[in-house]
Design an enzyme around this catalytic site. Sequence first.
Site, PDB file in Angstrom:
ATOM      1  N   LYS A 116       0.710  -1.209  -0.040  1.00  0.00           N
ATOM      2  CA  LYS A 116       0.106  -0.040   0.093  1.00  0.00           C
ATOM      3  C   LYS A 116       0.896   1.222  -0.053  1.00  0.00           C
ATOM      4  O   LYS A 116       0.449   2.215  -0.618  1.00  0.00           O
ATOM      5  CB  LYS A 116      -1.073   0.074   1.219  1.00  0.00           C
ATOM      6  CG  LYS A 116      -1.476  -1.379   1.705  1.00  0.00           C
ATOM      7  CD  LYS A 116      -2.646  -1.920   0.823  1.00  0.00           C
ATOM      8  CE  LYS A 116      -3.303  -3.125   1.193  1.00  0.00           C
ATOM      9  NZ  LYS A 116      -3.809  -3.886  -0.019  1.00  0.00           N
ATOM     10  N   LYS A 158      -0.312   2.991   9.553  1.00  0.00           N
ATOM     11  CA  LYS A 158      -0.746   1.695   8.560  1.00  0.00           C
ATOM     12  C   LYS A 158       0.216   0.906   8.085  1.00  0.00           C
ATOM     13  O   LYS A 158       1.378   1.192   8.087  1.00  0.00           O
ATOM     14  CB  LYS A 158      -1.468   2.016   7.261  1.00  0.00           C
ATOM     15  CG  LYS A 158      -2.696   2.989   7.462  1.00  0.00           C
ATOM     16  CD  LYS A 158      -3.265   3.332   6.097  1.00  0.00           C
ATOM     17  CE  LYS A 158      -4.749   4.040   6.362  1.00  0.00           C
ATOM     18  NZ  LYS A 158      -5.088   4.551   5.081  1.00  0.00           N
ATOM     19  N   GLU A 200      -0.429   8.517   7.772  1.00  0.00           N
ATOM     20  CA  GLU A 200      -1.052   9.793   7.005  1.00  0.00           C
ATOM     21  C   GLU A 200      -2.181  10.358   7.834  1.00  0.00           C
ATOM     22  O   GLU A 200      -2.406   9.986   8.956  1.00  0.00           O
ATOM     23  CB  GLU A 200      -2.372   8.680   6.146  1.00  0.00           C
ATOM     24  CG  GLU A 200      -1.699   7.965   4.869  1.00  0.00           C
ATOM     25  CD  GLU A 200      -2.751   7.221   4.309  1.00  0.00           C
ATOM     26  OE1 GLU A 200      -2.600   6.980   2.986  1.00  0.00           O
ATOM     27  OE2 GLU A 200      -3.995   6.964   4.620  1.00  0.00           O
ATOM     28  N   ILE A 203      -8.528  10.902   8.363  1.00  0.00           N
ATOM     29  CA  ILE A 203      -9.552  11.589   7.619  1.00  0.00           C
ATOM     30  C   ILE A 203     -10.652  11.127   8.719  1.00  0.00           C
ATOM     31  O   ILE A 203     -11.000  10.156   8.619  1.00  0.00           O
ATOM     32  CB  ILE A 203      -9.907  11.178   6.508  1.00  0.00           C
ATOM     33  CG1 ILE A 203      -8.720  11.344   5.527  1.00  0.00           C
ATOM     34  CG2 ILE A 203     -11.123  12.008   5.709  1.00  0.00           C
ATOM     35  CD1 ILE A 203      -8.092  12.918   5.254  1.00  0.00           C
ATOM     36  N   HIS A 208     -16.670   5.765   2.359  1.00  0.00           N
ATOM     37  CA  HIS A 208     -16.042   4.692   1.601  1.00  0.00           C
ATOM     38  C   HIS A 208     -16.434   4.886   0.180  1.00  0.00           C
ATOM     39  O   HIS A 208     -17.579   4.185  -0.036  1.00  0.00           O
ATOM     40  CB  HIS A 208     -15.767   3.390   2.068  1.00  0.00           C
ATOM     41  CG  HIS A 208     -15.298   2.393   1.557  1.00  0.00           C
ATOM     42  ND1 HIS A 208     -14.217   1.566   1.770  1.00  0.00           N
ATOM     43  CD2 HIS A 208     -15.464   2.023   0.029  1.00  0.00           C
ATOM     44  CE1 HIS A 208     -13.605   0.737   0.942  1.00  0.00           C
ATOM     45  NE2 HIS A 208     -14.402   0.872  -0.101  1.00  0.00           N
ATOM     46  N   LYS A 237     -18.180  -4.985   4.911  1.00  0.00           N
ATOM     47  CA  LYS A 237     -19.186  -4.183   4.455  1.00  0.00           C
ATOM     48  C   LYS A 237     -20.274  -4.843   4.463  1.00  0.00           C
ATOM     49  O   LYS A 237     -20.544  -6.262   4.611  1.00  0.00           O
ATOM     50  CB  LYS A 237     -18.996  -3.863   2.836  1.00  0.00           C
ATOM     51  CG  LYS A 237     -17.589  -3.248   2.461  1.00  0.00           C
ATOM     52  CD  LYS A 237     -17.312  -3.260   1.137  1.00  0.00           C
ATOM     53  CE  LYS A 237     -16.205  -2.469   1.089  1.00  0.00           C
ATOM     54  NZ  LYS A 237     -15.374  -2.767  -0.457  1.00  0.00           N
ATOM     55  N   ASN A 290      -7.849  -2.784  -5.118  1.00  0.00           N
ATOM     56  CA  ASN A 290      -8.330  -4.291  -5.077  1.00  0.00           C
ATOM     57  C   ASN A 290      -8.246  -4.843  -6.566  1.00  0.00           C
ATOM     58  O   ASN A 290      -8.880  -4.446  -7.374  1.00  0.00           O
ATOM     59  CB  ASN A 290      -9.858  -4.130  -4.570  1.00  0.00           C
ATOM     60  CG  ASN A 290      -9.878  -3.755  -3.233  1.00  0.00           C
ATOM     61  OD1 ASN A 290      -9.079  -3.969  -2.258  1.00  0.00           O
ATOM     62  ND2 ASN A 290     -10.896  -3.120  -2.949  1.00  0.00           N
ATOM     63  N   ARG A 292      -9.380  -7.854  -7.420  1.00  0.00           N
ATOM     64  CA  ARG A 292     -10.000  -9.029  -7.510  1.00  0.00           C
ATOM     65  C   ARG A 292     -11.616  -8.508  -7.890  1.00  0.00           C
ATOM     66  O   ARG A 292     -11.982  -7.488  -7.868  1.00  0.00           O
ATOM     67  CB  ARG A 292     -10.330  -9.753  -6.134  1.00  0.00           C
ATOM     68  CG  ARG A 292     -10.991  -8.801  -4.905  1.00  0.00           C
ATOM     69  CD  ARG A 292     -11.117  -9.425  -3.575  1.00  0.00           C
ATOM     70  NE  ARG A 292     -11.793  -8.635  -2.900  1.00  0.00           N
ATOM     71  CZ  ARG A 292     -11.412  -7.338  -2.177  1.00  0.00           C
ATOM     72  NH1 ARG A 292      -9.999  -7.308  -2.249  1.00  0.00           N
ATOM     73  NH2 ARG A 292     -12.123  -6.715  -1.570  1.00  0.00           N
ATOM     74  N   VAL A 295     -17.224  -8.518  -3.825  1.00  0.00           N
ATOM     75  CA  VAL A 295     -18.650  -9.041  -3.398  1.00  0.00           C
ATOM     76  C   VAL A 295     -19.740  -8.327  -3.993  1.00  0.00           C
ATOM     77  O   VAL A 295     -20.946  -8.776  -4.370  1.00  0.00           O
ATOM     78  CB  VAL A 295     -18.593  -9.135  -2.034  1.00  0.00           C
ATOM     79  CG1 VAL A 295     -20.138  -9.407  -1.495  1.00  0.00           C
ATOM     80  CG2 VAL A 295     -17.667 -10.152  -1.131  1.00  0.00           C
TER      81      VAL A 295
END
Length: 454
Positions: A116, A158, A200, A203, A208, A237, A290, A292, A295
């Site tokens: 990341k 992170k 970072e 926020i 999202h 989610k 991402n 992939r 969902v």
Amino acid sequence: MIRKLLITNRGEIAVRIIRACREMGIETVAIFSEADRDSLHTQLADEAICIGPGPSEDSYLNMESIMSATMISGADAIHPGFGFLSENARFAEFCEKCGVTFVGPSSQVIRRAGDKQAARNTMAAAGVPVIPGTDKAILDVKSGKAEANRIGYPVIIKAALGGGGKGMRIARSAEEFSLAFQTAKREAETAFGDGKMYIERFIERPRHIEVQILADSKGNVIHLGERDCSIQRNHQKMIEEAPSAAITEKLRKQLGDAAVRAAKAVGYVNAGTIEFLLDKSGKFYFMEMNTRIQVEHPVTEWVTGLDIVKEQIRIASGLELNLTQKDVVIHGHAIECRINAENPEKRFRPSPGTITALHLPGGQGIRVDTAIYDGYTIPVYYDSMLAKLIVHGDSRDEAIAKMQSALGEVIIEGIDTNIDYLFEIMREPDYLDNNIDIEFLNDHVIAGVNVNDI
Ligand code: MV4
């Protein structure tokens, strides 16, 4: 063109992929664990091969067994679905070395997206807005604190190889920094075997927002608009919608352009998602990429009229996209609710067991993606998602009315589910008013439950 495709997944996404293949005239091979002998994907595929015992490490994560099954079946391609091996660069590389088409981006792109910190730098260089933060790996408290002072508090620490909230801590002041950093770093070392951290600006209360992209092997990249995935618990989610009711046509174009630039910057090929945070002032920032199928892809399918899984297979077959950006038009509003086998009143404890009665809703504007059936026994080994209920209406209000009606119709007996909890969200005034951000479930008591008390 792919002739025979092996699906390294189970449940509703395996069924979703089998259906796309059947429409395209592609033969399908299911793999299944000993716990999934009676699962729907095992029964629906043209062929099914048992690849090991119930635990995921012995079956759906066992690369050697999976590749053996691929060779024995004569499949020329693998679709990884989501979870399991879907974002494992080593697995994609294994496929490349074995001459099997991996339906997804190259192992190199997966590896680059997985770091990341590196992805942040790539995006900044490509002119994609990133959150003010560090551009080098931080390994000790002293340099971390100096960077945090420069960035300004609150900050979020992170893990470079993180994601899904692991190895992540907030520090609201210099006093909190040291403990937060060390806790996050230790967690990252345990979870990812790597203690590289980045920092970072934190926020507060963002949404999202993620943008679906499609990129072919000829260099064409388009976006399919955004999804708002702010309603989540523990980085899982729960409800997703497309389009986001927080986004104007102008902002949609800016987000889409940024997502396309992001995909081009890493040489992306196949379907992918660029995640952003949208702050209260309407500014957006790149968060993660991402690699992939996700969902929540059906909400984008419904507002665009596209079949994203078919597009993935066409792209992996080397075909050029048969649409351009101007062909992508967003129609109406779609919402997805994830129906899980869990009890919200008991800390959302998973509830495996046998389904003794089942009625799923249908009708105009209602889609159910699931692999459950009456009499099915949910194994203990895998995640608790039972079904995705997706609705589409001309407006957000109409979609919500459909979701209320559809949730009200669902009957699943024999196990506990979150259906009542989802139904209550659909009646919550702040949800109805589109007053949502990532703290929504922390801020509300839903069906007598507040997630902070867990
Ligand atoms: C953030 C953030 C606020 N500020 N970064 C959560 C998991 C990982 N993907 C990154 N995450 C966050 N990064 C900055 N600079 C808040 C979160 C976050 C979050 C993001 C999206 C959806 C739900 C979330 C829940 C908690 C924290």
